[in-house]
Design an enzyme around this catalytic site. Structure first.
Site, PDB file in Angstrom:
ATOM      1  N   SER A  49     -10.706  -9.841  18.787  1.00  0.00           N
ATOM      2  CA  SER A  49     -11.110 -11.249  18.803  1.00  0.00           C
ATOM      3  C   SER A  49     -12.477 -11.539  18.194  1.00  0.00           C
ATOM      4  O   SER A  49     -12.783 -12.696  17.899  1.00  0.00           O
ATOM      5  CB  SER A  49     -11.084 -11.757  20.245  1.00  0.00           C
ATOM      6  OG  SER A  49     -11.839 -10.900  21.078  1.00  0.00           O
ATOM      7  N   PHE A  52     -15.923  -6.391  14.386  1.00  0.00           N
ATOM      8  CA  PHE A  52     -15.157  -5.555  13.463  1.00  0.00           C
ATOM      9  C   PHE A  52     -13.646  -5.628  13.722  1.00  0.00           C
ATOM     10  O   PHE A  52     -12.847  -5.484  12.795  1.00  0.00           O
ATOM     11  CB  PHE A  52     -15.626  -4.092  13.562  1.00  0.00           C
ATOM     12  CG  PHE A  52     -16.951  -3.858  12.899  1.00  0.00           C
ATOM     13  CD1 PHE A  52     -17.063  -3.903  11.511  1.00  0.00           C
ATOM     14  CD2 PHE A  52     -18.096  -3.596  13.649  1.00  0.00           C
ATOM     15  CE1 PHE A  52     -18.289  -3.681  10.885  1.00  0.00           C
ATOM     16  CE2 PHE A  52     -19.331  -3.374  13.032  1.00  0.00           C
ATOM     17  CZ  PHE A  52     -19.421  -3.419  11.649  1.00  0.00           C
ATOM     18  N   ASP A 110      -7.462  -6.892  30.253  1.00  0.00           N
ATOM     19  CA  ASP A 110      -8.237  -5.658  30.219  1.00  0.00           C
ATOM     20  C   ASP A 110      -7.463  -4.517  29.539  1.00  0.00           C
ATOM     21  O   ASP A 110      -6.523  -3.966  30.116  1.00  0.00           O
ATOM     22  CB  ASP A 110      -8.600  -5.276  31.658  1.00  0.00           C
ATOM     23  CG  ASP A 110      -9.446  -4.018  31.712  1.00  0.00           C
ATOM     24  OD1 ASP A 110      -9.849  -3.513  30.636  1.00  0.00           O
ATOM     25  OD2 ASP A 110      -9.707  -3.526  32.830  1.00  0.00           O
ATOM     26  N   ALA A 111      -7.895  -4.186  28.331  1.00  0.00           N
ATOM     27  CA  ALA A 111      -7.215  -3.152  27.534  1.00  0.00           C
ATOM     28  C   ALA A 111      -7.266  -1.776  28.194  1.00  0.00           C
ATOM     29  O   ALA A 111      -6.477  -0.896  27.862  1.00  0.00           O
ATOM     30  CB  ALA A 111      -7.845  -3.067  26.143  1.00  0.00           C
ATOM     31  N   ALA A 139     -15.657  -2.980  22.486  1.00  0.00           N
ATOM     32  CA  ALA A 139     -17.054  -2.800  22.877  1.00  0.00           C
ATOM     33  C   ALA A 139     -17.179  -3.468  24.237  1.00  0.00           C
ATOM     34  O   ALA A 139     -16.995  -4.671  24.354  1.00  0.00           O
ATOM     35  CB  ALA A 139     -18.000  -3.436  21.873  1.00  0.00           C
ATOM     36  N   TYR A 224     -20.961   4.435  15.003  1.00  0.00           N
ATOM     37  CA  TYR A 224     -22.229   4.109  14.355  1.00  0.00           C
ATOM     38  C   TYR A 224     -23.133   5.340  14.401  1.00  0.00           C
ATOM     39  O   TYR A 224     -23.068   6.129  15.345  1.00  0.00           O
ATOM     40  CB  TYR A 224     -22.899   2.912  15.047  1.00  0.00           C
ATOM     41  CG  TYR A 224     -24.196   2.518  14.373  1.00  0.00           C
ATOM     42  CD1 TYR A 224     -24.191   1.987  13.088  1.00  0.00           C
ATOM     43  CD2 TYR A 224     -25.422   2.725  15.006  1.00  0.00           C
ATOM     44  CE1 TYR A 224     -25.378   1.667  12.445  1.00  0.00           C
ATOM     45  CE2 TYR A 224     -26.620   2.402  14.364  1.00  0.00           C
ATOM     46  CZ  TYR A 224     -26.582   1.879  13.086  1.00  0.00           C
ATOM     47  OH  TYR A 224     -27.768   1.568  12.451  1.00  0.00           O
ATOM     48  N   TYR A 234     -30.088   5.204  20.293  1.00  0.00           N
ATOM     49  CA  TYR A 234     -28.686   5.059  19.895  1.00  0.00           C
ATOM     50  C   TYR A 234     -27.986   6.430  19.797  1.00  0.00           C
ATOM     51  O   TYR A 234     -27.367   6.874  20.740  1.00  0.00           O
ATOM     52  CB  TYR A 234     -28.511   4.232  18.603  1.00  0.00           C
ATOM     53  CG  TYR A 234     -27.075   3.768  18.513  1.00  0.00           C
ATOM     54  CD1 TYR A 234     -26.696   2.511  18.973  1.00  0.00           C
ATOM     55  CD2 TYR A 234     -26.066   4.639  18.077  1.00  0.00           C
ATOM     56  CE1 TYR A 234     -25.358   2.131  18.998  1.00  0.00           C
ATOM     57  CE2 TYR A 234     -24.726   4.278  18.097  1.00  0.00           C
ATOM     58  CZ  TYR A 234     -24.386   3.017  18.549  1.00  0.00           C
ATOM     59  OH  TYR A 234     -23.062   2.651  18.577  1.00  0.00           O
ATOM     60  N   LEU A 272     -24.647  -4.330  12.438  1.00  0.00           N
ATOM     61  CA  LEU A 272     -24.478  -5.764  12.220  1.00  0.00           C
ATOM     62  C   LEU A 272     -24.733  -6.534  13.497  1.00  0.00           C
ATOM     63  O   LEU A 272     -24.595  -5.996  14.589  1.00  0.00           O
ATOM     64  CB  LEU A 272     -23.047  -6.043  11.748  1.00  0.00           C
ATOM     65  CG  LEU A 272     -22.782  -5.755  10.277  1.00  0.00           C
ATOM     66  CD1 LEU A 272     -21.309  -5.907   9.969  1.00  0.00           C
ATOM     67  CD2 LEU A 272     -23.577  -6.713   9.390  1.00  0.00           C
ATOM     68  N   VAL A 273     -25.081  -7.798  13.335  1.00  0.00           N
ATOM     69  CA  VAL A 273     -25.287  -8.657  14.493  1.00  0.00           C
ATOM     70  C   VAL A 273     -23.929  -8.976  15.114  1.00  0.00           C
ATOM     71  O   VAL A 273     -23.099  -9.624  14.490  1.00  0.00           O
ATOM     72  CB  VAL A 273     -25.971  -9.975  14.076  1.00  0.00           C
ATOM     73  CG1 VAL A 273     -26.166 -10.874  15.286  1.00  0.00           C
ATOM     74  CG2 VAL A 273     -27.291  -9.711  13.383  1.00  0.00           C
TER      75      VAL A 273
HETATM   76  P1  NAD Z   1     -17.644  -7.090  19.670  1.00  0.00           P
HETATM   77  O1  NAD Z   1     -18.345  -7.310  20.954  1.00  0.00           O
HETATM   78  O2  NAD Z   1     -17.778  -8.096  18.602  1.00  0.00           O
HETATM   79  O3  NAD Z   1     -16.049  -6.902  19.934  1.00  0.00           O
HETATM   80  C1  NAD Z   1     -15.553  -6.301  21.077  1.00  0.00           C
HETATM   81  C2  NAD Z   1     -14.073  -6.599  21.230  1.00  0.00           C
HETATM   82  O4  NAD Z   1     -13.596  -5.878  22.377  1.00  0.00           O
HETATM   83  C3  NAD Z   1     -13.729  -8.069  21.497  1.00  0.00           C
HETATM   84  O5  NAD Z   1     -12.507  -8.382  20.860  1.00  0.00           O
HETATM   85  C4  NAD Z   1     -13.542  -8.105  23.016  1.00  0.00           C
HETATM   86  O6  NAD Z   1     -12.676  -9.148  23.483  1.00  0.00           O
HETATM   87  C5  NAD Z   1     -12.902  -6.764  23.226  1.00  0.00           C
HETATM   88  N1  NAD Z   1     -13.012  -6.257  24.594  1.00  0.00           N
HETATM   89  C6  NAD Z   1     -14.129  -5.923  25.285  1.00  0.00           C
HETATM   90  N2  NAD Z   1     -13.783  -5.450  26.511  1.00  0.00           N
HETATM   91  C7  NAD Z   1     -12.430  -5.471  26.558  1.00  0.00           C
HETATM   92  C8  NAD Z   1     -11.479  -5.097  27.546  1.00  0.00           C
HETATM   93  N3  NAD Z   1     -11.833  -4.580  28.718  1.00  0.00           N
HETATM   94  N4  NAD Z   1     -10.165  -5.289  27.267  1.00  0.00           N
HETATM   95  C9  NAD Z   1      -9.767  -5.823  26.082  1.00  0.00           C
HETATM   96  N5  NAD Z   1     -10.616  -6.161  25.108  1.00  0.00           N
HETATM   97  C10 NAD Z   1     -11.937  -5.993  25.351  1.00  0.00           C
HETATM   98  O7  NAD Z   1     -18.099  -5.652  19.190  1.00  0.00           O
HETATM   99  P2  NAD Z   1     -18.220  -4.949  17.758  1.00  0.00           P
HETATM  100  O8  NAD Z   1     -19.655  -4.897  17.417  1.00  0.00           O
HETATM  101  O9  NAD Z   1     -17.238  -5.474  16.780  1.00  0.00           O
HETATM  102  O10 NAD Z   1     -17.818  -3.471  18.182  1.00  0.00           O
HETATM  103  C11 NAD Z   1     -16.543  -2.897  17.950  1.00  0.00           C
HETATM  104  C12 NAD Z   1     -16.719  -1.415  17.685  1.00  0.00           C
HETATM  105  O11 NAD Z   1     -17.493  -1.248  16.500  1.00  0.00           O
HETATM  106  C13 NAD Z   1     -17.464  -0.673  18.802  1.00  0.00           C
HETATM  107  O12 NAD Z   1     -16.913   0.613  18.951  1.00  0.00           O
HETATM  108  C14 NAD Z   1     -18.869  -0.560  18.240  1.00  0.00           C
HETATM  109  O13 NAD Z   1     -19.592   0.508  18.779  1.00  0.00           O
HETATM  110  C15 NAD Z   1     -18.544  -0.337  16.783  1.00  0.00           C
HETATM  111  N6  NAD Z   1     -19.674  -0.563  15.847  1.00  0.00           N
HETATM  112  C16 NAD Z   1     -20.467  -1.665  15.967  1.00  0.00           C
HETATM  113  C17 NAD Z   1     -21.543  -1.815  15.088  1.00  0.00           C
HETATM  114  C18 NAD Z   1     -22.464  -3.012  15.172  1.00  0.00           C
HETATM  115  O14 NAD Z   1     -23.554  -2.954  14.621  1.00  0.00           O
HETATM  116  N7  NAD Z   1     -22.063  -4.086  15.807  1.00  0.00           N
HETATM  117  C19 NAD Z   1     -21.776  -0.867  14.084  1.00  0.00           C
HETATM  118  C20 NAD Z   1     -20.924   0.217  13.966  1.00  0.00           C
HETATM  119  C21 NAD Z   1     -19.865   0.370  14.868  1.00  0.00           C
HETATM  120 NA    NA Z   2     -14.323  -5.851  17.672  1.00  0.00          NA
END
Ligand code: NAD
Ligand code: NA
Length: 396
Positions: A49, A52, A110-111, A139, A224, A234, A272-273
């Site tokens: 949602s 990434f 909850d996944a 995340a 990451y 980190y 990324l933010v």
């Molecule tokens: P985000 O917070 O934008 O997305 C998290 C997603 O997980 C959302 O769709 C949320 O609804 C879902 N979610 C959270 N808890 C849940 C649950 N219990 N059940 C079902 N869905 C659930 O986060 P993001 O930054 O896109 O992170 C996604 C992945 O990418 C993570 O593994 C993160 O470590 C990795 N990542 C992030 C970055 C960054 O800078 N943001 C960089 C590299 C890797």
């Molecule tokens: Na995501």
């Protein structure tokens, strides 16, 4: 109603349905502008949602005409109360996908639970029979373990000793020193339980047991690494242990998928933010300096540019997937370029409350943060009454 951002700490309490919808449309347009990818056809995205995961769903649907099932955990709206942004993003995605004639269904819950896994498996079985790509992009700060029912909480702490460095409050622009106490063994174990690979493996085991993975199916989870500047909090901290575990799980899963010719990868993405990364100390300061440099160099990307590149130039080129010596896909290659990191390190020493607005991209950080919630998006009329009670068409 008229919806404005309401901030509390690192979160925004409100979100704008039309702004979120515009964000999704912009991502769709970007993917379409890059042309077709000979990619996946039936895709499950866990964490679909925002961030990434949302970009992964959009790229599959609008880059390869894929049918998609998205799993996420978002707050529904109620009268006078906005939904969480991922709700509005998913509503907009479903609407656009259906208008384009694409299958799309969403599961909100909850996944980590058995119930949501079962619901997802049943939906795949009934509608798609199998999937050929599973993206794992959760995340979360907490996980209730499905077997023990223990509630694990992840932390963002250094390991071995306290860590002191600069950080920025990106709302006020105030740069200060922050000291973080080291993690206990329990903190480490809890963070690995939440953000490590166990749940990813549980998903793949469950899908495979029911024969829901197509011959040659691929699964990808996101990781990451980042520079030495941030590694204490980190990559060498509690979250880094979880990422080590996630990366090791890719090999375990790959072994289990050999009989169906399946593949399991971790893709290392750019900083990324997102809602998740804004809560990590030190990282927002790093990101604001990084953005400034990458924008100047013309190599800045958001989540959709990153994931479009992941599909088009790594996963679905028709040639073997390029990986590093540890088997990981790298789309953090531009962030990690030596010249980029040398400049960040130099600016880091100069960063103060006074200098940051000019040496860093604090404005870009703030605006990206607000856009996560659908605010400050071009072509959205924020003076207009917005309908907060948006439904998700394909909600199962
Ligand atoms: P985000 O917070 O934008 O997305 C998290 C997603 O997980 C959302 O769709 C949320 O609804 C879902 N979610 C959270 N808890 C849940 C649950 N219990 N059940 C079902 N869905 C659930 O986060 P993001 O930054 O896109 O992170 C996604 C992945 O990418 C993570 O593994 C993160 O470590 C990795 N990542 C992030 C970055 C960054 O800078 N943001 C960089 C590299 C890797
Ligand atoms: Na995501």
């Amino acid at each position: 109603m008229i919806i404005e951002p309401r901030m509390r700490g690192f979160i925004c309490l409100t979100s704008h349905p039309d702004g979120c919808a515009q964000n999704v449309k912009n991502q769709i347009e970007y993917v379409k502008s890059k042309g077709n990818i000979n990619g996946p056809k039936k895709v499950l995205v866990i964490g679909a949602s925002t961030g990434f995961g949302l970009a992964s769903r959009i790229t599959a649907a609008f880059g390869s005409d894929a049918s998609t099932i998205g799993v996420f955990f978002e707050k529904a709206p109620s009268t006078g109360k906005t939904a969480s942004p991922g709700w509005y993003n998913s509503a907009a995605f479903e609407k656009e996908a259906h208008a384009a004639g694409l299958y799309a269904k969403s599961i909100n819950g909850d996944a980590f639970s058995k119930e949501i896994k079962e619901k997802t498996l049943a939906t795949i079985k009934a509608d798609l029979s199998q999937v050929d790509l599973v993206i794992y992009s959760l995340a979360s700060p907490v996980r209730k373990h499905p077997d023990t029912e223990v509630l694990h909480r992840s932390t963002l702490k250094p390991i071995g000793g306290a860590y002191t460095n600069k950080t920025v409050d990106f709302h006020t622009g105030n740069v200060s020193e922050i000291s973080i106490e080291p993690a206990t063994e329990e903190d480490i174990a809890n963070t690995v339980a939440v953000m490590g690979g166990e749940d990813w493996a549980m998903w793949i085991d469950a899908l495979k047991a029911e024969n829901l993975l197509a011959e040659g199916a691929t699964t990808v989870a996101y990781s990451y690494i980042g520079p030495s500047l941030t590694e204490a909090v980190y990559r060498k901290g509690t979250i880094g242990r979880a990422k080590d575990d996630l990366e090791a799980t890719a090999f375990t899963i790959a072994n289990k998928l050999k009989d169906i010719n399946g593949k399991a990868y971790v893709s290392v993405n750019k900083a990324l933010v997102t809602q998740a990364s804004s809560a990590i100390p030190v990282i927002p300061l790093y990101i604001s300096l990084l953005y400034k440099i990458m924008k100047e160099e013309g190599i800045h990307e958001g989540t959709i540019e990153q994931i479009q590149r992941l599909y088009a130039e790594r996963l679905y080129t028709g040639s073997p997937v390029p990986v590093d010596e540890q088997g990981r896909i790298r789309i953090d290659d531009w962030e990690m370029r030596e010249d980029v990191q040398a400049k960040v390190a130099e600016l880091w020493t100069e960063a103060t409350t006074e200098t940051l607005p000019s040496i860093g991209d604090l404005a870009g950080y703030r605006s990206d943060f607000l856009s996560l919630f659908g605010f400050e998006i071009d072509n959205v009329d924020y003076q207009k009454e917005a309908n907060e009670l948006v439904e998700i068409e394909g909600l199962v």
